[in-house]
Each structure stands twice: as C-alpha cells, then as structure tokens.
Write an enzyme that holds these catalytic residues in place. Structure first.
Site, PDB file in Angstrom:
ATOM      1  N   SER A  26       2.285   7.135  -9.872  1.00  0.00           N
ATOM      2  CA  SER A  26       1.136   7.300 -10.483  1.00  0.00           C
ATOM      3  C   SER A  26       0.308   8.451  -9.729  1.00  0.00           C
ATOM      4  CB  SER A  26       0.222   6.311 -10.483  1.00  0.00           C
ATOM      5  OG  SER A  26      -1.072   6.470 -11.200  1.00  0.00           O
ATOM      6  N   ASN A  27      -0.846   8.566  -9.744  1.00  0.00           N
ATOM      7  CA  ASN A  27      -1.765   9.660  -8.624  1.00  0.00           C
ATOM      8  C   ASN A  27      -3.099   9.153  -8.499  1.00  0.00           C
ATOM      9  OD1 ASN A  27      -3.648  10.637 -10.964  1.00  0.00           O
ATOM     10  ND2 ASN A  27      -1.625  11.108 -11.952  1.00  0.00           N
TER      11      ASN A  27
END
Ligand code: C5P
Length: 388
Positions: A202-203
């Site tokens: 993810s980020n």
C-alpha cells in the site's frame, strides 16, 4: 440558501444592511444576529425590516431564545456570513468564546460553513494577532473574503481593511450551490494489494484530499459518490460512500457508477502493481532469496480517457521530481481535462497542500491552502469547464 448573517461592531456594519437586502433579493432566506457593538452602529430593527425576520441579539432574552435561539439558528443555517468581522470578533471566534448570541451561534456551526468578511483599520489588519487568529480559522476550514484595499473610515488611512463590497459577498455565498444536482464521482485514499490473508502492499495516502473534494462538492449541491480505500477518516455526511480495498475493487466500483456521473475526480493513490498471486494462507519464511512477482493493475483513469464518451476527468499527479512536466505528460497521455499536480515529498497526511492545476485547454493555476480550500478551487475550475 439559508444564510445566517452575523454582524460585528465596526463602521462597515452599515454595509451589512445592504448585504442583507441583496441576499434576500437573490432569493436567500436570511436571519441576522448582531453583537452588542454592532448595535452601536446599526439597529436590529433595520435588519428585521430588511429580512422580515426577528433578529438575534441577546442570549438571555427569553422571547428570542423561544422564537429561534442560537442553537436553532445554527441548525437552520446552511452558511454563516460574518460581516463585518472585526478584530475582536475574529479573536473571539478563534478562542471559541460563546459570550454573546453571535459567537454562541457560530460555535454551533462547523467553521467550514463560515464565510468571514473582515473589516478593520489597516494597521489593526496588519497586526500579527489578527493574522494569526484568522490563519487558525482558515485552518479549521473557514472561508475568508477580503478585506479589500482602499480608503478607510479615517480618510487619511488607505490600505487593506475595507469590507468587500456586498455584491461580491453575495456572489461568494451563492457560489456554494453552483454544482446543484450535478452527479460527481470522487475516489480517495490508498489501495491495498494483498500478498496473503494478512499482508498487503500500500502507500501512505491519508485520503484527506479526496474526502475534502467530496465534502466541498456536497456543500455546493452536487450528488456525490465517494469511493474510498482504507483510511482513518470519519464518513462524510450526505455522500454515497463505497469502501474498497484493492485497485481491482476500485476499477469495478468506478465502472458501476461511471454511467451516472458528469465528473470523475481520481484523487485515490491507486497501486500501479499488485502481487501476481495472493496466497490462500499466510506465507512462511523460506531459505534463500525471496522474490515477489508483481503484475500491473489496470490504469482506471487512462481507461476512462480512452473511451469515446466520458465524463469530465480530473486526475492527480503525485510526483517527487519534475512535478509540472510529469503532470503535463500525464494530462495528455491519460486524455484528462484537468490534472492536479503536487510534490508528495511532504504532502501525505497534512491538512494543507500546494498544487499546480493544468487544464487540457491550456489553463494553469497555482493553488495553496487547506485541503478544503484547494478542493473548492479545484471545483471552481471544474465548474467553469462543465457544459451547461
Ligand atoms: O500514473 P499515475 O499513477 O501517477 O497517475 C495518477 C492518476 O491516475 C491519479 O489520478 C490516480 O488516481 C490515477 N490512477 C488510476 N489507476 C491506476 C493508477 C493511477 O486511475 N492504476
């Protein structure tokens, strides 16, 4: 539009009478509240005559509280206009004071529904105290209009401090509903690409920009669908919220809603890759080199741009270098109408941001401020490009 006009005690209070008249003329329902100092310049009776409604002046007047007290007015108001906002009134709002009818009513209205029109002597305006107080109100989401530059009441004084002319304030109030009934789709937050049942790629996108865009559009009357990846943000009131996890979920959700909308704003930080396989069970450590095979996720926005007929498309370009050039390339490659470019090195999770917006038609705007202020500025640019 239901407008609560809060009048502070400065000489510009006489212009608030004209403001009340123009708001009524523009079709708004207007209720007024006056501070004690405002009543030294103008009378409640003036505003009662102009609006045909009783005026709130006293927290402790039983008949006023019974008719429509400060909380009832706060619940009723769609927007609160503070004009003129004096240095004293601004400082009381910053502190959250509730020591009169005006501040008590405003305290019960979210600051993002405030439109503050300051007016004071230019030296008072320049004081660090006023600037800091107003800055904090902006950070809380309040909109500020003016002050205008020109001659002060003390004729020898010229500078910023004049109340913005009433027609301009009316325009700012009405602009709020310029997306009435327009169906829009906003995406927000990160995506999660699962490796196994307990791990993902993810980020750090917080989703705040996308949520601000959804809120701003809702406040301007749009029918908003918000498709959001996992965030820690509270749900946005009065928008259709669709929660997703992965880029593929997002692609599917966008596909389901695309036919009904006129604008798509893709503020989501969509993963460009996902693990080629999702393990059914938690992956165990193995000896030697461990390699993760990735595959590309569909580029949702580019897919929309490639369609023969599509809604107005707004993309985001989160860059760490050559921000504007990279954004310009994306604008044309993905066939977008607008792209909002920012340097993400220090933007993630913050309340404020600095962006450059580029348009297919050559338009360019540099914007900075709170995410909600940016959201409104972005919708201004969208609005002017929406076909009637
Ligand atoms: O190419 P890049 O990921 O920088 O493009 C950013 C824009 O494209 C954003 O508006 C993002 O939401 C969108 N995007 C998308 N699908 C992807 C990746 C990005 O719609 N798979």
């Amino acid at each position: 539009m239901r407008v609560l006009l809060c009048v502070g005690g400065g000489i510009a209070a006489y212009k608030a009478c004209e403001l009340a008249r123009l708001l009524v003329k523009a079709g708004s329902q207007v209720r007024c509240a006056l501070t004690r100092a405002a009543q030294k310049f103008v009378t409640p009776l003036t505003f009662q005559a102009l609006t045909g409604q009783p005026v709130l002046t006293d927290l402790f007047a039983a008949e006023q509280e019974l008719a429509a007290g400060h909380i009832a007015l706060a619940d009723w108001a769609e927007i609160a206009v503070v004009a003129p906002a004096t240095a004293n009134l601004i400082s009381r709002l910053r502190m959250g004071r509730a020591n009169d009818a005006v501040t008590a009513a405003l305290l019960a209205i979210p600051p993002r529904r405030w439109l503050i029109a300051p007016a004071m002597n230019e030296k008072m305006w320049a004081s660090p105290a006023v600037q800091e107080n107003l800055g904090i109100l902006c950070d809380r989401g309040a909109r500020v209009i003016g002050p205008a530059v020109g001659e002060m009441a003390e004729r020898s004084h010229v500078g910023p401090g004049r109340l913005v002319e009433p027609p301009e304030i009316v325009a700012a109030v009405l602009r709020r509903r310029d997306l009435e009934g327009v169906p829009v789709l906003v995406t927000a937050g990160p995506t999660r690409e699962a490796l196994d049942p307990v791990r993902f790629l993810s980020n750090p996108s917080s989703g705040k920009m996308g949520y601000a865009l959804a809120e701003a559009a809702r406040d301007r009357g749009a029918n908003v669908t918000l498709i959001a990846g996992p965030t820690s943000l509270p749900d946005v009131r009065d928008v259709r919220l669709v929660h997703i996890e992965s880029a593929e979920d997002l692609a599917r959700a966008v596909d389901e809603h695309i036919a009904q909308v006129r604008v798509v704003v893709m503020a989501a930080a969509v993963a460009d890759q996902r693990p080629a396989r999702k393990a059914a069970q938690k992956v165990k450590k193995t000896e030697g080199k461990e390699v993760l095979e990735l595959v590309r996720t569909p580029d949702i926005l580019a897919g929309l741009g490639a369609r023969k007929v599509h809604p107005l498309l707004v993309g985001f370009a989160a860059e760490t270098q050559d921000v504007e050039q990279n954004a310009r390339d994306k604008l044309s490659r993905k066939q977008l109408d607008l792209i909002v470019a920012n340097d993400v090195k220090d933007a993630f999770g913050k309340e404020t941001n600095r962006v450059v917006v580029l348009a297919k038609d050559g338009g360019r705007a540099e914007l900075s401020g709170t995410k909600i202020a940016l959201a409104h500025a972005i919708w201004d640019m969208v609005r002017s490009r929406l076909r009637a």
